[in-house]
Scaffold this active site. Sequence first.
Site, PDB file in Angstrom:
ATOM      1  N   SER A 137      44.060  48.842  41.436  1.00 53.74           N
ATOM      2  CA  SER A 137      44.325  49.899  40.466  1.00 53.74           C
ATOM      3  C   SER A 137      43.614  51.169  40.887  1.00 53.74           C
ATOM      4  O   SER A 137      42.629  51.138  41.639  1.00 53.74           O
ATOM      5  CB  SER A 137      43.815  49.468  39.078  1.00 53.74           C
ATOM      6  OG  SER A 137      43.794  50.544  38.156  1.00 53.74           O
ATOM      7  N   TYR A 150      38.784  45.708  32.649  1.00 51.50           N
ATOM      8  CA  TYR A 150      39.891  45.847  33.599  1.00 51.50           C
ATOM      9  C   TYR A 150      39.416  46.483  34.897  1.00 51.50           C
ATOM     10  O   TYR A 150      39.704  45.995  35.997  1.00 51.50           O
ATOM     11  CB  TYR A 150      40.983  46.698  32.951  1.00 51.50           C
ATOM     12  CG  TYR A 150      42.198  46.965  33.812  1.00 51.50           C
ATOM     13  CD1 TYR A 150      43.199  46.017  33.949  1.00 51.50           C
ATOM     14  CD2 TYR A 150      42.359  48.194  34.458  1.00 51.50           C
ATOM     15  CE1 TYR A 150      44.331  46.269  34.710  1.00 51.50           C
ATOM     16  CE2 TYR A 150      43.480  48.455  35.225  1.00 51.50           C
ATOM     17  CZ  TYR A 150      44.457  47.490  35.344  1.00 51.50           C
ATOM     18  OH  TYR A 150      45.579  47.750  36.117  1.00 51.50           O
TER      19      TYR A 150
END
Length: 250
Positions: A137, A150
């Site tokens: 990410s 996350y």
Amino acid sequence: MGKLDGRVVLITGAARGQGEQEARLFAAEGARVVLADVLDEPGEALAKELGHTYVHLDVSQEVDWIAAVAAAKERFGKIDGLVNNAGILRFNELVATPLEEFQLITQVNQVGTFLGIRNVAPEIEAAGGGTIVNTASYTAMTGMAGVGAYAASKHAILGLTRVAALELAARRIRVNAICPGAVDTPMSNPDGVDPAAVAELYGKLVPLGRVGQPEEIAKLALFLSCEDSSYITGQPVVIDGGWLAGVSLF
């Protein structure tokens, strides 16, 4: 000829979003695709539409990985590509994040990627080599308020990617990570915020002025899974519309 002719590629989280578009593109480029997900109904429907194979796979559970690998080998005789795409996202301030939520995100995103590498890499080696693409990410490269669990899991995926690239290079396996920014998928908007509001927000934050599309991420996954990237391994490749480049004053 397609860029993936003769390849057998297992894609996790393939029922929707980025995984769906990766499955569609890889199939169009000649791969025999094993679509894996916990969303059985849409996953099976997509596999039927494409004429490929679906397997139920909770990436956090090793028993599911063992079964998925066995099913892929029974159908195609080998696996020589893996896209670790499955993941989950929750929004929460770090100090307000319940331990159970942090552990769940870690188990799916981080442990799921580890289990994928550990269970599929030996099959790729046996097939004569191939590729692993891990989905990290934008938040694996920097911090972002509200997604601490996350971001931690995605930082860990970069570490796994680099170590796997070093250890597996001699086995003719290349391992890279894609680092998407904001992408228009169900996972990135779990609370169902008005799409127009989301588009307006990212229109201001992202230098290119828009949210990314899953088809664009799929093209990067394809690049890292084919011979076009034959001298690239151990790398995080950012695809974020310029978001990570810095802060714009205008």
